[in-house]
Scaffold this active site. Structure first.
Site, PDB file in Angstrom:
ATOM      1  N   SER A 136     -34.949 -16.340 -14.440  1.00  0.00           N
ATOM      2  CA  SER A 136     -35.826 -17.396 -14.970  1.00  0.00           C
ATOM      3  C   SER A 136     -35.231 -17.880 -16.275  1.00  0.00           C
ATOM      4  CB  SER A 136     -37.209 -16.797 -15.254  1.00  0.00           C
ATOM      5  OG  SER A 136     -38.030 -17.705 -15.968  1.00  0.00           O
ATOM      6  N   TYR A 149     -43.350 -10.633 -19.376  1.00  0.00           N
ATOM      7  CA  TYR A 149     -42.521 -11.326 -18.377  1.00  0.00           C
ATOM      8  C   TYR A 149     -41.113 -11.579 -18.915  1.00  0.00           C
ATOM      9  CZ  TYR A 149     -41.203 -14.784 -14.815  1.00  0.00           C
ATOM     10  OH  TYR A 149     -40.568 -15.469 -13.799  1.00  0.00           O
TER      11      TYR A 149
HETATM   12  P1  NAP Z   1     -44.538 -16.760  -5.567  1.00  0.00           P
HETATM   13  O1  NAP Z   1     -44.835 -17.952  -4.725  1.00  0.00           O
HETATM   14  O2  NAP Z   1     -45.670 -15.996  -6.184  1.00  0.00           O
HETATM   15  O3  NAP Z   1     -43.582 -15.761  -4.754  1.00  0.00           O
HETATM   16  C1  NAP Z   1     -43.363 -14.447  -5.173  1.00  0.00           C
HETATM   17  C2  NAP Z   1     -42.888 -13.646  -3.975  1.00  0.00           C
HETATM   18  O4  NAP Z   1     -42.615 -12.294  -4.409  1.00  0.00           O
HETATM   19  C3  NAP Z   1     -43.936 -13.560  -2.883  1.00  0.00           C
HETATM   20  O5  NAP Z   1     -43.317 -13.731  -1.635  1.00  0.00           O
HETATM   21  C4  NAP Z   1     -44.472 -12.128  -3.018  1.00  0.00           C
HETATM   22  O6  NAP Z   1     -44.847 -11.654  -1.725  1.00  0.00           O
HETATM   23  C5  NAP Z   1     -43.208 -11.417  -3.492  1.00  0.00           C
HETATM   24  N1  NAP Z   1     -43.499 -10.114  -4.096  1.00  0.00           N
HETATM   25  C6  NAP Z   1     -44.267  -9.822  -5.175  1.00  0.00           C
HETATM   26  N2  NAP Z   1     -44.317  -8.502  -5.374  1.00  0.00           N
HETATM   27  C7  NAP Z   1     -43.559  -7.936  -4.393  1.00  0.00           C
HETATM   28  C8  NAP Z   1     -43.223  -6.609  -4.031  1.00  0.00           C
HETATM   29  N3  NAP Z   1     -43.681  -5.545  -4.731  1.00  0.00           N
HETATM   30  N4  NAP Z   1     -42.423  -6.391  -2.953  1.00  0.00           N
HETATM   31  C9  NAP Z   1     -41.958  -7.428  -2.227  1.00  0.00           C
HETATM   32  N5  NAP Z   1     -42.236  -8.715  -2.503  1.00  0.00           N
HETATM   33  C10 NAP Z   1     -43.036  -8.957  -3.580  1.00  0.00           C
HETATM   34  O7  NAP Z   1     -43.618 -17.195  -6.818  1.00  0.00           O
HETATM   35  P2  NAP Z   1     -42.156 -17.854  -6.908  1.00  0.00           P
HETATM   36  O8  NAP Z   1     -42.234 -18.841  -8.011  1.00  0.00           O
HETATM   37  O9  NAP Z   1     -41.665 -18.280  -5.586  1.00  0.00           O
HETATM   38  O10 NAP Z   1     -41.333 -16.594  -7.452  1.00  0.00           O
HETATM   39  C11 NAP Z   1     -40.087 -16.187  -6.906  1.00  0.00           C
HETATM   40  C12 NAP Z   1     -39.208 -15.683  -8.058  1.00  0.00           C
HETATM   41  O11 NAP Z   1     -38.915 -16.772  -8.921  1.00  0.00           O
HETATM   42  C13 NAP Z   1     -39.847 -14.612  -8.926  1.00  0.00           C
HETATM   43  O12 NAP Z   1     -38.889 -13.628  -9.245  1.00  0.00           O
HETATM   44  C14 NAP Z   1     -40.259 -15.381 -10.179  1.00  0.00           C
HETATM   45  O13 NAP Z   1     -40.334 -14.540 -11.300  1.00  0.00           O
HETATM   46  C15 NAP Z   1     -39.135 -16.384 -10.259  1.00  0.00           C
HETATM   47  N6  NAP Z   1     -39.385 -17.588 -11.056  1.00  0.00           N
HETATM   48  C16 NAP Z   1     -40.466 -18.371 -10.814  1.00  0.00           C
HETATM   49  C17 NAP Z   1     -40.661 -19.500 -11.597  1.00  0.00           C
HETATM   50  C18 NAP Z   1     -41.852 -20.419 -11.406  1.00  0.00           C
HETATM   51  O14 NAP Z   1     -42.171 -21.195 -12.322  1.00  0.00           O
HETATM   52  N7  NAP Z   1     -42.532 -20.394 -10.266  1.00  0.00           N
HETATM   53  C19 NAP Z   1     -39.759 -19.833 -12.607  1.00  0.00           C
HETATM   54  C20 NAP Z   1     -38.663 -19.011 -12.812  1.00  0.00           C
HETATM   55  C21 NAP Z   1     -38.476 -17.895 -12.031  1.00  0.00           C
HETATM   56  P3  NAP Z   1     -46.036 -10.629  -1.388  1.00  0.00           P
HETATM   57  O15 NAP Z   1     -47.116 -10.851  -2.415  1.00  0.00           O
HETATM   58  O16 NAP Z   1     -46.411 -11.008   0.006  1.00  0.00           O
HETATM   59  O17 NAP Z   1     -45.389  -9.280  -1.478  1.00  0.00           O
END
Ligand code: NAP
Length: 249
Positions: A136, A149
């Site tokens: 991120s 975070y």
């Molecule tokens: P999201 O829609 O909440 O997706 C997060 C994913 O992680 C879900 O599929 C969730 O699936 C999975 N997850 C959470 N805990 C887990 C565990 N213990 N084991 C396996 N899977 C797990 O959010 P996203 O934005 O797509 O996030 C994806 C990545 O991008 C993350 O690392 C996040 O920190 C990063 N990111 C996001 C943003 C943003 O603004 N959205 C910005 C920068 C970086 P389940 O709950 O079904 O397990």
């Protein structure tokens, strides 16, 4: 089941039940990979695997036994996308909830370490492995009330960047993806299901979509073996940093 027996390259995407992970699985499948998708919500994983002709398995990256079951029978691995992760809460260091911090560290940092350690021998054996870690802009900067975070994402980024050095001379590329605001379920999870608060995060600006990030990961995965895209930072035009954005809408 022996995944990989058909000779197609294998990509593993963690956290593929929503957001960036699901979109990345679709992009890699369209590029010809057999994609193995994992997350805790197994119904969504099964539906996605059916849609993209891949393999869906339940995965909790914080659980050793779950990871062992997830990787069983994978004959080869060409690409690992460490995407599972997220944030819990928005609290000052003084008032932070220790369980929220533990969740963020266990999922983003230790989860990435566990999957990477488990699949590294197969990635090296592939002769042209790729590890993509979705950190991120929070891995590069700090912001008020984001200490849990940002510290977890910094640590995840350091893990990934250390591996870049440790694997020099081995046939594995490493790409760190550092997105700014992406509209996914991220804020819903961060605010414990509070949809109004989650929606407010993106109000008045145009955030990235999960597909925007997935396309960049697909680009990195489709470079020739000698080209390593080390770190890619992508943000909405409306966001200059983790601390500064503009809301005009
Ligand atoms: P999201 O829609 O909440 O997706 C997060 C994913 O992680 C879900 O599929 C969730 O699936 C999975 N997850 C959470 N805990 C887990 C565990 N213990 N084991 C396996 N899977 C797990 O959010 P996203 O934005 O797509 O996030 C994806 C990545 O991008 C993350 O690392 C996040 O920190 C990063 N990111 C996001 C943003 C943003 O603004 N959205 C910005 C920068 C970086 P389940 O709950 O079904 O397990």
């Amino acid at each position: 089941m022996n995944v990989g027996a058909d000779g197609r390259k294998i990509a593993v995407v963690t956290g593929a039940s929503s957001g960036i992970g699901a979109a990345t699985a679709r992009v890699l499948a369209a590029q010809g990979y057999h994609v193995v998708v994992g997350a805790r919500r197994v119904d969504r994983i099964a539906a996605l695997a059916a849609e993209i002709g891949g393999t869906g398995r339940q995965l909790d990256v914080t659980d050793e036994a779950s990871v062992a079951a997830f990787v069983e029978g994978l004959d080869r691995i060409d690409v690992l996308v460490n995407n599972a992760g997220g944030a819990k809460g928005l609290a000052s260091v003084a008032e932070a909830d220790l369980d929220d911090w533990r969740w963020m560290w266990e999922t983003n940092v230790v989860g990435t370490l566990r999957l990477t350690q488990t699949l590294l021998p197969a990635l090296i054996a592939s002769g042209d492995g790729l590890i993509v870690t979705v950190t991120s802009i929070a891995a590069l900067d700090v912001y008020d009330n984001g200490g849990g975070y940002t510290s977890a994402k910094h640590a995840q980024g350091v893990l990934h960047r250390t591996l870049r050095y440790e694997l020099l001379g081995k046939p594995v590329r490493l790409t760190e993806i550092c997105p700014g605001m992406v509209e996914t379920e991220f804020s819903l999870v961060r605010f414990d299901g509070d949809q109004e608060r989650a929606d407010a995060t993106y109000q008045g600006l145009t955030p990235l979509t999960a597909e925007d990030v997935a396309e960049v990961i697909g680009f990195a995965a489709s470079r020739p073996p000698h080209v390593n895209l080390d770190q890619i930072i992508l943000k909405p035009r409306d966001q200059a940093s983790a601390r500064r954005n503009v809301r005009t809408g």
